[in-house]
Design an enzyme around this catalytic site. Structure first.
Site, PDB file in Angstrom:
ATOM      1  N   TYR A   1      10.971   3.457   0.936  1.00  0.00           N
ATOM      2  CA  TYR A   1      10.406   1.992   0.872  1.00  0.00           C
ATOM      3  C   TYR A   1       9.229   1.729  -0.162  1.00  0.00           C
ATOM      4  O   TYR A   1       9.292   0.982  -0.994  1.00  0.00           O
ATOM      5  CB  TYR A   1       9.953   1.352   2.411  1.00  0.00           C
ATOM      6  CG  TYR A   1       8.988   0.500   2.215  1.00  0.00           C
ATOM      7  CD1 TYR A   1       9.400  -0.838   2.092  1.00  0.00           C
ATOM      8  CD2 TYR A   1       7.708   0.615   2.652  1.00  0.00           C
ATOM      9  CE1 TYR A   1       8.605  -1.950   2.144  1.00  0.00           C
ATOM     10  CE2 TYR A   1       6.741  -0.502   2.822  1.00  0.00           C
ATOM     11  CZ  TYR A   1       7.250  -1.877   2.610  1.00  0.00           C
ATOM     12  OH  TYR A   1       6.470  -2.845   2.577  1.00  0.00           O
TER      13      TYR A   1
ATOM     14  N   ASN B   1       0.565  -1.251  -0.074  1.00  0.00           N
ATOM     15  CA  ASN B   1      -0.080  -0.074   0.094  1.00  0.00           C
ATOM     16  C   ASN B   1       0.846   1.371   0.084  1.00  0.00           C
ATOM     17  O   ASN B   1       0.511   2.311  -0.322  1.00  0.00           O
ATOM     18  CB  ASN B   1      -1.025  -0.009   1.277  1.00  0.00           C
ATOM     19  CG  ASN B   1      -0.189   0.080   2.459  1.00  0.00           C
ATOM     20  OD1 ASN B   1       0.019   1.287   3.097  1.00  0.00           O
ATOM     21  ND2 ASN B   1       0.150  -1.119   3.008  1.00  0.00           N
TER      22      ASN B   1
HETATM   23  N1  LIG Z   1       3.399  -7.689   6.647  1.00  0.00           N
HETATM   24  C1  LIG Z   1       2.698  -6.632   5.973  1.00  0.00           C
HETATM   25  O1  LIG Z   1       1.486  -6.614   6.405  1.00  0.00           O
HETATM   26  C2  LIG Z   1       3.027  -6.193   4.711  1.00  0.00           C
HETATM   27  C3  LIG Z   1       2.391  -5.084   4.148  1.00  0.00           C
HETATM   28  C4  LIG Z   1       2.796  -4.559   2.990  1.00  0.00           C
HETATM   29  C5  LIG Z   1       4.048  -5.302   2.405  1.00  0.00           C
HETATM   30  N2  LIG Z   1       4.592  -6.131   2.942  1.00  0.00           N
HETATM   31  C6  LIG Z   1       5.830  -6.857   2.148  1.00  0.00           C
HETATM   32  O2  LIG Z   1       5.905  -8.021   2.177  1.00  0.00           O
HETATM   33  C7  LIG Z   1       7.169  -8.807   2.623  1.00  0.00           C
HETATM   34  C8  LIG Z   1       7.181  -9.516   3.727  1.00  0.00           C
HETATM   35  O3  LIG Z   1       6.812  -8.594   4.922  1.00  0.00           O
HETATM   36  P1  LIG Z   1       6.979  -8.907   6.192  1.00  0.00           P
HETATM   37  O4  LIG Z   1       6.057  -8.221   7.131  1.00  0.00           O
HETATM   38  O5  LIG Z   1       7.127 -10.492   6.570  1.00  0.00           O
HETATM   39  O6  LIG Z   1       8.377  -8.224   6.380  1.00  0.00           O
HETATM   40  P2  LIG Z   1       9.766  -8.839   7.638  1.00  0.00           P
HETATM   41  O7  LIG Z   1      10.766  -7.608   7.762  1.00  0.00           O
HETATM   42  O8  LIG Z   1       9.063  -9.586   8.726  1.00  0.00           O
HETATM   43  O9  LIG Z   1      10.496  -9.967   6.497  1.00  0.00           O
HETATM   44  C9  LIG Z   1      11.310  -9.536   5.423  1.00  0.00           C
HETATM   45  C10 LIG Z   1      12.418 -10.693   5.478  1.00  0.00           C
HETATM   46  O10 LIG Z   1      13.405 -10.391   4.348  1.00  0.00           O
HETATM   47  C11 LIG Z   1      14.464 -10.741   4.833  1.00  0.00           C
HETATM   48  N3  LIG Z   1      15.526 -10.086   4.053  1.00  0.00           N
HETATM   49  C12 LIG Z   1      15.655  -8.594   4.018  1.00  0.00           C
HETATM   50  N4  LIG Z   1      16.764  -8.212   3.525  1.00  0.00           N
HETATM   51  C13 LIG Z   1      17.104  -9.139   2.617  1.00  0.00           C
HETATM   52  C14 LIG Z   1      18.095  -9.479   1.630  1.00  0.00           C
HETATM   53  N5  LIG Z   1      18.692  -8.388   1.101  1.00  0.00           N
HETATM   54  N6  LIG Z   1      18.203 -10.749   1.254  1.00  0.00           N
HETATM   55  C15 LIG Z   1      17.723 -12.009   1.702  1.00  0.00           C
HETATM   56  N7  LIG Z   1      16.386 -11.547   2.637  1.00  0.00           N
HETATM   57  C16 LIG Z   1      16.305 -10.604   3.022  1.00  0.00           C
HETATM   58  C17 LIG Z   1      14.571 -10.375   6.475  1.00  0.00           C
HETATM   59  O11 LIG Z   1      15.701 -11.071   6.913  1.00  0.00           O
HETATM   60  C18 LIG Z   1      13.134 -10.816   6.597  1.00  0.00           C
HETATM   61  O12 LIG Z   1      13.207 -12.276   7.180  1.00  0.00           O
HETATM   62  C19 LIG Z   1       8.143  -7.477   2.555  1.00  0.00           C
HETATM   63  O13 LIG Z   1       8.567  -7.294   1.313  1.00  0.00           O
HETATM   64  C20 LIG Z   1       7.223  -6.557   2.817  1.00  0.00           C
HETATM   65  O14 LIG Z   1       7.568  -5.179   2.177  1.00  0.00           O
HETATM   66  C21 LIG Z   1       4.059  -6.678   3.957  1.00  0.00           C
END
Ligand SMILES: NC(=O)c1ccc[n+]([C@@H]2O[C@H](COP(=O)([O-])OP(=O)(O)OC[C@H]3O[C@@H](n4cnc5c(N)ncnc54)[C@H](O)[C@@H]3O)[C@@H](O)[C@H]2O)c1
Length: 269
Positions: free
Chosen positions: A138, A110
């Site tokens: 971001y 979003n």
């Molecule tokens: N959780 C939500 O509600 C939400 C909402 C919008 C978007 N997102 C997107 O969904 C995805 C997952 O979200 P989340 O809440 O689980 O985030 P999170 O931060 O819990 O997990 C992200 C994971 O990516 C890994 N990571 C970061 N950089 C990395 C790299 N260079 N190489 C390999 N691994 C790497 C981290 O170690 C982490 O485990 C993200 O891309 C986030 O932007 C999530």
């Protein structure tokens, strides 16, 4: 495209990755896990940085599809976002192209459109073709990911569903979240639909449950076969009693991106 069976799950150690590790195997997927961090109880998980092109290429070799969740999930200095989210996603797409992987489901957000005013009263729901209005570096990286996906479809025939996720957590924890929440079970339903729908080209969808207070349109998600089963409304009374209704004049309540517009949470690493 035949239904994928082997799926690379990037970001498997994260919040959403952990939820999807639990929920997606029930749909018949054989998950290959990748993250920067090791995952307890998963000795076969690939521990790799998306910056490592060779490791990323090896990780995608032989999979049918990729669910790309890895990256910085909060605001951070541009250089960090550049490395993890922009270059990292580019490395993944290049590896997928080189290895002939046909489909990626990309975790957009979003926050790619976070400066979009939230609907009020009888305003229409926000459509998926609303102009990009990132609220942070971001969010900007998610715009890049969506455009990269479009390029790889147009130029290389690599399909993507970009899921602009609202908030996927076990329960909504704020009044804003009542409008954008996606239950983990609906998240798995949507990712499954995105992995299996035919002829998606590059499709952008909104990722939410069927919330009573929904702000955005789920039409393109439903067109993939997604049928959300959950609604945040049972949580509304308690959250509003604790936090009050969204207020006019409060900037963090005025836009889709919420607090990311005024005071974004910062990536701690
Ligand atoms: N959780 C939500 O509600 C939400 C909402 C919008 C978007 N997102 C997107 O969904 C995805 C997952 O979200 P989340 O809440 O689980 O985030 P999170 O931060 O819990 O997990 C992200 C994971 O990516 C890994 N990571 C970061 N950089 C990395 C790299 N260079 N190489 C390999 N691994 C790497 C981290 O170690 C982490 O485990 C993200 O891309 C986030 O932007 C999530």
């Amino acid at each position: 495209m035949p239904a994928p069976r082997t799926v690379l799950l990037t970001g498997a150690a994260g919040g959403l990755g952990t939820l999807m590790r639990e929920l997606l195997p029930a749909y018949g997927y054989d998950l290959r896990l990748l993250d920067l961090r090791p995952i307890e109880g998963e000795p076969d998980a690939i521990v790799a940085d998306l910056a490592d092109r060779d490791a990323v290429r090896e990780a995608v070799r032989g999979v049918d599809a990729i669910l790309h969740l890895a990256g910085i999930s909060l605001e951070a200095p541009f250089e960090k976002i550049l490395r993890a989210n922009i270059e990292g996603t580019y490395h993944l797409y290049e590896a997928a192209r080189e290895e002939g992987v046909g489909r990626i489901v990309f975790a957009s957000s979003n926050h790619a459109v976070g400066y979009t005013p939230r609907p009020r009263g009888d305003d229409p729901l926000i459509p998926v073709d609303t102009p990009r209005r990132p609220d942070t570096f971001y969010g900007l990286s998610k715009c890049f990911g969506e455009d990269l996906a479009q390029l790889y479809w147009d130029r290389h025939g690599l399909e993507t569903v970009s899921v602009r996720i609202g908030s996927c957590f076990p329960e909504p924890t704020s009044v804003r979240m009542l409008s954008v929440w996606m239950s983990p079970a609906d998240g798995a339903r949507l990712f499954h639909a995105a992995l299996t729908a035919e002829h998606v080209g590059h499709t952008v969808v909104h990722g939410s449950s069927a919330n009573t207070r929904l702000w955005w349109d789920l039409g393109t998600a439903r067109a993939l076969g997604y049928e959300p089963q959950d609604d945040s409304e049972p949580y509304a009374e308690k959250l509003i009693a604790e936090q009050g209704e969204l207020q006019e004049g409060n900037e963090a309540h005025a836009y889709l991106g919420g607090q990311f517009v005024t005071d974004p949470p910062i990536w701690p690493y």
